[in-house]
Write a protein that holds these residues in place. Structure first.
Motif, PDB file in Angstrom:
ATOM      1  N   UNK A   1       0.811  -1.220   0.000  1.00  0.00           N
ATOM      2  CA  UNK A   1       0.000   0.000   0.000  1.00  0.00           C
ATOM      3  C   UNK A   1       0.847   1.273   0.000  1.00  0.00           C
ATOM      4  N   UNK A   2       2.154   1.123   0.093  1.00  0.00           N
ATOM      5  CA  UNK A   2       3.056   2.275   0.104  1.00  0.00           C
ATOM      6  C   UNK A   2       3.628   2.601  -1.278  1.00  0.00           C
ATOM      7  N   UNK A   3       3.141   1.969  -2.334  1.00  0.00           N
ATOM      8  CA  UNK A   3       3.711   2.175  -3.664  1.00  0.00           C
ATOM      9  C   UNK A   3       3.691   3.640  -4.111  1.00  0.00           C
ATOM     10  N   UNK A   4       2.583   4.386  -3.920  1.00  0.00           N
ATOM     11  CA  UNK A   4       2.611   5.811  -4.305  1.00  0.00           C
ATOM     12  C   UNK A   4       3.677   6.600  -3.539  1.00  0.00           C
ATOM     13  N   UNK A   5       3.864   6.256  -2.268  1.00  0.00           N
ATOM     14  CA  UNK A   5       4.897   6.921  -1.456  1.00  0.00           C
ATOM     15  C   UNK A   5       6.279   6.549  -1.981  1.00  0.00           C
ATOM     16  N   UNK A   6       6.441   5.294  -2.332  1.00  0.00           N
ATOM     17  CA  UNK A   6       7.730   4.817  -2.847  1.00  0.00           C
ATOM     18  C   UNK A   6       8.103   5.540  -4.130  1.00  0.00           C
ATOM     19  N   UNK A   7       7.129   5.775  -5.000  1.00  0.00           N
ATOM     20  CA  UNK A   7       7.398   6.464  -6.267  1.00  0.00           C
ATOM     21  C   UNK A   7       7.861   7.893  -6.025  1.00  0.00           C
ATOM     22  N   UNK A   8       7.199   8.598  -5.107  1.00  0.00           N
ATOM     23  CA  UNK A   8       7.593   9.975  -4.808  1.00  0.00           C
ATOM     24  C   UNK A   8       8.982  10.021  -4.176  1.00  0.00           C
ATOM     25  N   UNK A   9       9.240   9.147  -3.216  1.00  0.00           N
ATOM     26  CA  UNK A   9      10.538   9.168  -2.548  1.00  0.00           C
ATOM     27  C   UNK A   9      11.657   8.730  -3.490  1.00  0.00           C
ATOM     28  N   UNK A  10      11.333   7.847  -4.430  1.00  0.00           N
ATOM     29  CA  UNK A  10      12.318   7.441  -5.433  1.00  0.00           C
ATOM     30  C   UNK A  10      12.667   8.616  -6.340  1.00  0.00           C
ATOM     31  N   UNK A  11      11.645   9.386  -6.697  1.00  0.00           N
ATOM     32  CA  UNK A  11      11.865  10.565  -7.538  1.00  0.00           C
ATOM     33  C   UNK A  11      12.723  11.601  -6.813  1.00  0.00           C
ATOM     34  N   UNK A  12      12.466  11.774  -5.513  1.00  0.00           N
ATOM     35  CA  UNK A  12      13.277  12.703  -4.709  1.00  0.00           C
ATOM     36  C   UNK A  12      14.730  12.250  -4.689  1.00  0.00           C
ATOM     37  N   UNK A  13      14.952  10.964  -4.524  1.00  0.00           N
ATOM     38  CA  UNK A  13      16.314  10.430  -4.485  1.00  0.00           C
ATOM     39  C   UNK A  13      17.037  10.654  -5.814  1.00  0.00           C
ATOM     40  N   UNK A  14      16.286  10.475  -6.911  1.00  0.00           N
ATOM     41  CA  UNK A  14      16.885  10.697  -8.232  1.00  0.00           C
ATOM     42  C   UNK A  14      17.298  12.150  -8.424  1.00  0.00           C
ATOM     43  N   UNK A  15      16.419  13.068  -8.028  1.00  0.00           N
ATOM     44  CA  UNK A  15      16.724  14.496  -8.176  1.00  0.00           C
ATOM     45  C   UNK A  15      17.881  14.908  -7.288  1.00  0.00           C
ATOM     46  N   UNK A  16      17.948  14.346  -6.098  1.00  0.00           N
ATOM     47  CA  UNK A  16      19.068  14.658  -5.199  1.00  0.00           C
ATOM     48  C   UNK A  16      20.384  14.192  -5.808  1.00  0.00           C
ATOM     49  N   UNK A  17      20.357  13.041  -6.462  1.00  0.00           N
ATOM     50  CA  UNK A  17      21.568  12.538  -7.107  1.00  0.00           C
ATOM     51  C   UNK A  17      22.015  13.478  -8.219  1.00  0.00           C
ATOM     52  N   UNK A  18      21.045  14.056  -8.929  1.00  0.00           N
ATOM     53  CA  UNK A  18      21.378  15.008  -9.992  1.00  0.00           C
ATOM     54  C   UNK A  18      22.005  16.276  -9.430  1.00  0.00           C
ATOM     55  N   UNK A  19      21.471  16.749  -8.311  1.00  0.00           N
ATOM     56  CA  UNK A  19      22.005  17.981  -7.715  1.00  0.00           C
ATOM     57  C   UNK A  19      23.411  17.766  -7.172  1.00  0.00           C
ATOM     58  N   UNK A  20      23.715  16.566  -6.758  1.00  0.00           N
ATOM     59  CA  UNK A  20      25.065  16.278  -6.278  1.00  0.00           C
ATOM     60  C   UNK A  20      26.069  16.312  -7.419  1.00  0.00           C
ATOM     61  N   UNK A  21      25.603  15.857  -8.579  1.00  0.00           N
ATOM     62  CA  UNK A  21      26.483  15.862  -9.743  1.00  0.00           C
ATOM     63  C   UNK A  21      26.637  17.255 -10.330  1.00  0.00           C
ATOM     64  N   UNK A  22      25.567  18.049 -10.253  1.00  0.00           N
ATOM     65  CA  UNK A  22      25.594  19.387 -10.837  1.00  0.00           C
ATOM     66  C   UNK A  22      24.766  20.323  -9.969  1.00  0.00           C
ATOM     67  N   UNK A  23      25.422  21.111  -9.112  1.00  0.00           N
ATOM     68  CA  UNK A  23      24.739  21.989  -8.160  1.00  0.00           C
ATOM     69  C   UNK A  23      24.004  23.143  -8.834  1.00  0.00           C
ATOM     70  N   UNK A  24      24.238  23.358 -10.120  1.00  0.00           N
ATOM     71  CA  UNK A  24      23.605  24.484 -10.822  1.00  0.00           C
ATOM     72  C   UNK A  24      22.276  24.100 -11.471  1.00  0.00           C
ATOM     73  N   UNK A  25      21.790  22.890 -11.211  1.00  0.00           N
ATOM     74  CA  UNK A  25      20.566  22.439 -11.885  1.00  0.00           C
ATOM     75  C   UNK A  25      19.322  23.180 -11.409  1.00  0.00           C
ATOM     76  N   UNK A  26      19.345  23.758 -10.206  1.00  0.00           N
ATOM     77  CA  UNK A  26      18.188  24.500  -9.699  1.00  0.00           C
ATOM     78  C   UNK A  26      16.991  23.624  -9.399  1.00  0.00           C
ATOM     79  N   UNK A  27      17.240  22.425  -8.925  1.00  0.00           N
ATOM     80  CA  UNK A  27      16.155  21.489  -8.650  1.00  0.00           C
ATOM     81  C   UNK A  27      15.703  21.484  -7.188  1.00  0.00           C
ATOM     82  N   UNK A  28      16.284  22.330  -6.374  1.00  0.00           N
ATOM     83  CA  UNK A  28      15.981  22.311  -4.938  1.00  0.00           C
ATOM     84  C   UNK A  28      14.508  22.582  -4.658  1.00  0.00           C
ATOM     85  N   UNK A  29      13.899  23.485  -5.432  1.00  0.00           N
ATOM     86  CA  UNK A  29      12.476  23.799  -5.223  1.00  0.00           C
ATOM     87  C   UNK A  29      11.598  22.593  -5.567  1.00  0.00           C
ATOM     88  N   UNK A  30      11.930  21.923  -6.678  1.00  0.00           N
ATOM     89  CA  UNK A  30      11.173  20.738  -7.071  1.00  0.00           C
ATOM     90  C   UNK A  30      11.320  19.633  -6.034  1.00  0.00           C
TER      91      UNK A  30
END
Length: 317
Positions: free
Chosen positions: A7-36
């Motif tokens: 029953x946590x699948x929708x939560x898992x999808x959102x948290x997975x997306x957050x993890x992906x975006x965080x990985x992008x910001x670590x690679x490139x701090x100028x991406x401006x994804x912090x708000x998203x």
């Protein structure tokens, strides 16, 4: 890596997306994804709170069984100082499904007894998945005898699918051992506080939970039989476990309303497995409060309160 329930699948999808975006910001701090990232985190937190605020009995059962949920030894490690484990029933053998010993809980000497399920394959096999054999309950009786002799309160941590149903356990007197352990709980002259921290299954749970105060974590379950076993008995169909869970009144909220338990211990949002230290700390506060209520009681008064507590369940139902 987090383990998500169905029953946590929708939560898992959102948290997975957050993890992906965080990985992008670590690679490139100028991406401006912090708000998203912030927006997605907010949505995930809101969804988590809404989901866990409306769990049905079967969903609570799956949370109570979550492999990352804190177990007996986690509570002992965080709450009990100078813990000294004591092993063996002095009749047959040691049973690692029930852990017990003496230690200090917030300045108070106590005897601690609890079911331990284990966290990985090796420890789960060692502790037999928290399903105790007769020697485990006879060890519990031995420790309760010691608690009575030295006037130490007893704290029990209940987390078992049930007593072990194997042939060897039955040959060594499983039912008798459970009955004697339950009887010893009821005859104690020292205060006893039981906490259902996960599954409270059948006589395997009652054997160390016939206490002056019974506490349950918010998403724990306490039942006469597992939903799967009850479905097999009632309908000859174990796949109807969801129906059984709904009908049996096994949640902390149902049992508090019925007067079977005394207090519900709130879990961190998303369940105890998401914040183990926070969950254990809250349980510790509830245990301390429950024990304090018996500080000025004599052994006879403690026994009388315990007896009346259980007699009142029958009178009120």
């Amino acid at each position: 890596m987090a383990t998500y329930l169905d029953f946590e699948k929708p939560i898992a999808e959102l948290e997975s997306r957050v993890a992906e975006l965080r990985a992008l910001t670590q690679d490139d701090e100028s991406t401006g994804l912090s708000e998203e990232i912030s927006k997605l985190q907010g949505r995930a937190a809101q969804l988590l709170a809404e989901t866990y605020g409306g769990l049905n009995p079967w969903q609570k059962t799956t949370v109570a069984r979550h492999p990352d949920r804190p177990h007996c030894l986690d509570y002992i490690d965080q709450l009990i100082e100078r813990f000294t484990p004591l092993a063996g029933d002095r009749y047959f053998a040691e049973d690692a499904a029930i852990m017990g010993g003496i230690g200090t809980f917030r300045g108070r000497p106590v005897v601690v007894i609890g079911h331990e399920k284990g966290h990985d394959t090796e420890t789960r096999i060692k502790h037999n998945f928290g399903m105790a054999r007769p020697e485990g309950y006879r060890k519990a009786v031995r420790l309760m005898d010691m608690a009575d002799r030295f006037a130490m309160p007893v704290v029990t941590l209940v987390d078992t699918a049930g007593a072990y149903p194997g042939v060897g356990a039955e040959e060594r007197g499983q039912a008798e051992a459970i009955a004697r352990s339950t009887d010893r709980c009821l005859s104690l002259g020292v205060p006893m506080v039981a906490v259902v921290i996960g599954e409270g299954g059948s006589g395997g749970a009652i054997a160390i939970a016939s206490a002056n105060r019974i506490l349950m974590l918010e998403h724990a379950v306490y039942t006469v039989a597992s939903p799967e076993a009850a479905a097999s008995i009632l309908w000859r169909d174990s796949t109807r476990a969801i129906d059984a869970a709904t009908s049996m009144k096994i949640t902390a909220q149902d049992l508090y309303e019925l007067g079977v338990i005394d207090e519900i211990v709130a879990e961190p949002v998303g369940g105890a497995h998401r914040d183990k230290e926070g969950a254990v700390r809250r349980a510790g506060d509830a245990i301390a409060k429950a024990l304090a209520a018996f500080d000025k009681m004599s052994p006879d008064e403690v026994r009388k309160q315990r007896h009346e507590r259980f007699l009142n369940i029958g009178r009120s139902l």
